[in-house]
Structure formats: structure tokens, C-alpha cells
Design an enzyme around this catalytic site. Structure first.
Site, PDB file in Angstrom:
ATOM      1  N   GLU A   1       0.848  -1.194   0.000  1.00 55.81           N
ATOM      2  CA  GLU A   1       0.000   0.000   0.000  1.00 55.81           C
ATOM      3  C   GLU A   1       0.881   1.241   0.000  1.00 55.81           C
ATOM      4  OE1 GLU A   1      -2.935  -0.273   3.095  1.00 55.81           O
ATOM      5  OE2 GLU A   1      -3.651  -2.217   2.398  1.00 55.81           O
TER       6      GLU A   1
ATOM      7  N   HIS B   1      -8.962   9.966   4.123  1.00 58.66           N
ATOM      8  CA  HIS B   1      -8.707   8.926   3.138  1.00 58.66           C
ATOM      9  C   HIS B   1      -8.955   9.503   1.753  1.00 58.66           C
ATOM     10  CE1 HIS B   1      -8.662   5.144   1.008  1.00 58.66           C
ATOM     11  NE2 HIS B   1      -8.215   4.560   2.104  1.00 58.66           N
TER      12      HIS B   1
ATOM     13  N   ARG C   1      -0.925   9.516   2.234  1.00 56.26           N
ATOM     14  CA  ARG C   1      -2.350   9.794   2.067  1.00 56.26           C
ATOM     15  C   ARG C   1      -2.685  11.278   2.052  1.00 56.26           C
ATOM     16  NH1 ARG C   1      -5.409   5.157   5.740  1.00 56.26           N
ATOM     17  NH2 ARG C   1      -5.164   3.488   4.214  1.00 56.26           N
TER      18      ARG C   1
ATOM     19  N   HIS D   1     -10.984  10.068   8.017  1.00 58.89           N
ATOM     20  CA  HIS D   1     -10.805   8.623   8.153  1.00 58.89           C
ATOM     21  C   HIS D   1     -10.195   8.203   9.484  1.00 58.89           C
ATOM     22  CE1 HIS D   1     -10.311   4.524   6.871  1.00 58.89           C
ATOM     23  NE2 HIS D   1      -9.001   4.581   6.881  1.00 58.89           N
TER      24      HIS D   1
ATOM     25  N   ARG E   1      -0.572   8.830   9.438  1.00 60.28           N
ATOM     26  CA  ARG E   1      -0.491   7.377   9.643  1.00 60.28           C
ATOM     27  C   ARG E   1      -0.105   6.639   8.367  1.00 60.28           C
ATOM     28  NH1 ARG E   1      -4.290   3.044   8.992  1.00 60.28           N
ATOM     29  NH2 ARG E   1      -5.773   4.553   8.193  1.00 60.28           N
TER      30      ARG E   1
END
Length: 507
Positions: A110, A224, A268, A328, A363
Site C-alpha cells: 500500500e 482517506h 495519504r 478517516h 499514519r
């Protein structure tokens, strides 16, 4: 020891099981049903499945890089050092992680990971598989579970936690305890667009604030990048981009490379701002193009997403999906040490409720389920240890900044939950300014002072949201730089630094 765990996601249930196995009497209190919250909704996986050339050191380096240098290295070390044991525990408790041909655990990649180290279950149903296994494990024990029971406040006597007050069947009830472990999740319901379920209203963080516990990093709210517009908001896992899907603007161009050399696999916060900015400039939605993966691969790897998108009228194997960012994950929360201990003796916090220092300003994908498992277990192990003379946290700054002190009054709009969510989305969202933050702070304080006493679940949630909103805005005002998920349009990007950010305490 009599231990109360508040929350029933991965962090809370891991803590409860380990506390029970350590010989403690455990009660789990959860606002909804057992296994509710964000964990069963998690499509992404669990980081820490290391393959050739990978390992804890590389995982730690990726975590710190994604966190914009604001992670606590000792907390990150604890995360990666304990990760293999917690993954093995989940396997032993019955989580059926996906396997590659030949039987080895399948590993995906990811964004911002340098290696494929993400373990999934059911393709895109990792959280549901983990939640089901942990709930079943709890039900096989004498752990007491009190469902549909909302945390109201912490009981503090002589500077130490002695229990909690809850709302159950319309009345307030006190539950005495020698230790309380908060695992109530984040505060996604602060925002008009969020992937979080309706019960994520910051209850544990608000209770900790009222009790005087140190709170930090609330300004770091992760959005997100890719959710499917509509109600309810539906998350399109980052793993889709990890498998090769790309983002395109209305001209079909892969525009994220304008913002970062890693394109769709950038951190992100970068991808989310790029999507929002491009959509605003062109006046049309950005699209996630997974057509190159093929119908069979999409249905096999992402069965939940495949089903939901088709239910909503899309065939994502043939057409790109419109996407938009949504709130998110909260990187901040109740400040803890590496064992979940807060600044109030007897009070622990784990999971998204806690600010362990693992996530820094942003994160790393799939670190949250791992953090819940690792620090849930560590907090339970610390129950048998003497409380330290001082928990290793940083002293807090003054509770108000000069910008706050100079704020002038303005008319107050009517309050309701939707108005609060719109205000936070507009002024404390992907883009922030000092003027917008100050205006939002004045409105939030006005609403809080005019709100009648809470009497039911909804009004108690509103009370909590207003308190956490104020603390979030104060934290954003007090950080006059752009770093990670906190982007101030009126200040430049901060230079990366390994130092931990300051703690914000309640006044």
C-alpha cells in the site's frame, strides 16, 4: 484487579483478552453491540508480514517517513518489535489471512510502504475477520460484556482512576474499577464526510479531557483519498491503488505525479489534497481507474468493494469510479507511553483513542490494526506493573495561543450536528487558515456555552463532539506550519524534524 475496557474493536478486545489471561477480572463496555466501531469496517490489512529483503527496521523507517518525522521512534520500535507476535496471535485466534499459491501468507503493498508487507483476510474484509475472531474469543471467556452502554465520564478520586460513569437504559450508572482502558476509537463524526460509523463521537477522548488527562496531536486528522460519494460514504481501499489502480482527472491524466514522485502511492495526505484540488480546479470529480486489473481479479481480491459498487450502479471493471476524500483516522488522542499508560494513574488508552506517537503527523497505511493489537496487549501486560512515578510525556504548552486571545466575537449560527460537521469540514479539513480556525473556534465555544445539559445518547455525543472540536481547533491554531495531515494554507511546509510535537492539555 478489576479492569474495565471501554470499546470493543481490535484494541479493546485484545486488551480485554490479555487482561483476562493475566488473571484480572474484566468488564467490556461498548456503546453499540460487541464488535462494533471501525474495526469490522477496515478493508485494509495488517502491516508486518515481512518477506525477503524486508523487516522491522524497514517498516519502522517507512512509518517515520510517512509520519513526517513526528513519530516517537521508541513507540514505532515497540510496534514493529511486537508485530510478528500479534499477527501470530490473530492467526491462533482464528483469523484466516489470505494465502498465496503454495500456502504462504499473501502480502500486499500500500501507499508509502517500500515493500509488500500487508496481510489481508477475505480480500478486503480484514477488519471483519479480525472482529469476528476476537468477539468469538471473548465469548468463550467469563469476560462480562455490557452492550448499548455509553461512557459518560471517568471517576477520579485522589488523583487516580476509580471507575467510570455510563449511560445505560436511560440512566447514569457508576462502574467501579481499579483500572480503566479506553478504546473508544476516534472522532470521525466531527466531519460532514467520514468513513467512520455514527458512534465514533470522541467519547473516550472527551472523557479524558474532562478528567484532566494530557491530549496531543488532535490537529492531525487523516483524510482517506478515495471514497465513493453518496450516503453512506463507502471506502475504496488504498490496496486498490497498491494493486495497480490509478487516479485520473477529467482529461484522463494521472495528475497526482504533479504533487509527488510516487503518484498514487504517495502518503495519504498528499493524495487526498491532490484529489480535492484537482476536482475543485476542473469542477468535475476525479476518478479511480481500476479497469486494467480485470473483472475476475477485482471480484477475487476486492469482493466487498465489487459488490457494493455494483449495487450502486457501477461496473468498475469497465468504468472508472468517481472518488472524493473523507475524514478517516485520528492520529492524536489521549497521550500514552509505550504501555498505554496515560498521565492519570490507573487510566490506559489504546487504539485510535490513544496518541502513542506511532503515527506522527500522518499514519502509514495498515498500521492502525497492528497498533491496536500491539498496544492493547502491552497495556494489559502493564496492569501487573507498579505505576511509574511519572509517565514519560512532554509538558504541555499554554492552553491558549495569542491568536486565540485576539479573537473578536461574531454572530452565532444555530447549532445542530450537521452544522458542526459542515463547519469542521470547511475550516478544519484538508485545507486550513488562521482566520478560518479562529472563526470556527469562536463558533464552537459559543455553541458549547449555549448547549443545554445532555440527557440522552445524542446530546451526550454532541457534548463530546463540541469538546473534542474545540481541542482540535486549538491544536491546529497552535501549530502554525504545514506538516503531514495538518495543512495550513497561510504557512509554509515545515522542515522534517524527529522531535515529538507538544502536548495539548485541557485548561
Amino acid at each position: 484487579m478489576n479492569v474495565v475496557v471501554v470499546g470493543s474493536g481490535i484494541a479493546g478486545l485484545t486488551a480485554a483478552l490479555h487482561a483476562h489471561e493475566g488473571g484480572h477480572t474484566v468488564t467490556v463496555v461498548t456503546k453499540g453491540g460487541l464488535g462494533g466501531g471501525c474495526t469490522p469496517l477496515a478493508q485494509g490489512g495488517v502491516a508486518g508480514g515481512y518477506g525477503p529483503g524486508d523487516g522491522p527496521a524497514a517498516h519502522a523507517a517507512d512509518t517515520i517517513s510517512a509520519g513526517a518525522g513526528l513519530c516517537d521512534p521508541t513507540a514505532v520500535d515497540a510496534l514493529v518489535a511486537d508485530g510478528a507476535a500479534r499477527i501470530a496471535e490473530l492467526l491462533a485466534r482464528g483469523v484466516a489471512f489470505d494465502r498465496a499459491p503454495g500456502g504462504a501468507l499473501a502480502r500486499g503493498r500500500e501507499a508509502a510502504h517500500t515493500h509488500a508487507r500487508i496481510l489481508h483476510a477475505g480480500g478486503d474484509a480484514t477488519g471483519a475477520a479480525i472482529s469476528a475472531a476476537l468477539c468469538a474469543a471473548v465469548q468463550r471467556t467469563p469476560i462480562s460484556v455490557r452492550e448499548r452502554t455509553m461512557l459518560l465520564d471517568l471517576t477520579v478520586e485522589a488523583g487516580r482512576i476509580r471507575g467510570i460513569t455510563v449511560l445505560r437504559d436511560g440512566g447514569a450508572v457508576e462502574i467501579r474499577a481499579d483500572a480503566v482502558i479506553l478504546a473508544t476509537g476516534g472522532a470521525g463524526q466531527l466531519y460532514a464526510h467520514t468513513t467512520n460509523p455514527t458512534e465514533t463521537t470522541g467519547d473516550g477522548i472527551a472523557a479524558a479531557l474532562r478528567a484532566g488527562a494530557a491530549i496531543a496531536d488532535l490537529e492531525f486528522v487523516q483524510f482517506h483519498p478515495t471514497t465513493l460519494p453518496g450516503l453512506p460514504v463507502f471506502l475504496l481501499s488504498e490496496a486498490v491503488r497498491g494493486e495497480g489502480a490509478v487516479l485520473r482527472d477529467s482529461d484522463g491524466r494521472r495528475f497526482v505525479f504533479d504533487s509527488h514522485p510516487d503518484g498514487e502511492l504517495a502518503p495519504r495526505d498528499v493524495v487526498a489534497r491532490a484529489i480535492a484540488g484537482q476536482a475543485a480546479r476542473q469542477g468535475t470529480p476525479v476518478h479511480l481507474d481500476a479497469t486494467g486489473l480485470g473483472a475476475d481479479a477485482l471480484a477475487r481480491r476486492f469482493p466487498t468493494i465489487d459488490r457494493v459498487t455494483r449495487d450502486r450502479g457501477f461496473d468498475w471493471s469497465r468504468e472508472p469510479l468517481p472518488v472524493t476524500p473523507a475524514a478517516h483516522y485520528l492520529m492524536g488522542g489521549v497521550v500514552t507511553d509505550r504501555h498505554g499508560r496515560t498521565t492519570i494513574p490507573g487510566l490506559y488508552a489504546v487504539g485510535e483513542t490513544a496518541r502513542t506517537g506511532v503515527h506522527g503527523a500522518n499514519r502509514l497505511a495498515s498500521n492502525s490494526l497492528l497498533e491496536g493489537a500491539v498496544f492493547g496487549a502491552r497495556a494489559a501486560a502493564a496492569l501487573a506493573q507498579p505505576w511509574p512515578a511519572a509517565v514519560d510525556v512532554i509538558p504541555s504548552p499554554s492552553p491558549k495561543s495569542p491568536e486565540e486571545e485576539s479573537a473578536a466575537p461574531e454572530p452565532l449560527p444555530p447549532f445542530d450536528r450537521a452544522a458542526l460537521q459542515r463547519l469542521l469540514w470547511d475550516e478544519v479539513g484538508l485545507h486550513r487558515t488562521g482566520t478560518g480556525l479562529q472563526s470556527a473556534l469562536r463558533i464552537i465555544r459559543g455553541w458549547a456555552s449555549a448547549t443545554p445539559s445532555a440527557s440522552d445518547v445524542r446530546t451526550h455525543e454532541d457534548r463530546n463532539l463540541l469538546l473534542v472540536a474545540e481541542a482540535t481547533i486549538r491544536a491546529a491554531v497552535a501549530r502554525p506550519v504545514s506538516v503531514g495531515a495538518h495543512h495550513r494554507d497561510d504557512f509554509a511546509l515545515a522542515a522534517p524534524t524527529p522531535a515529538r510535537p507538544p502536548i495539548l492539555e485541557t485548561a
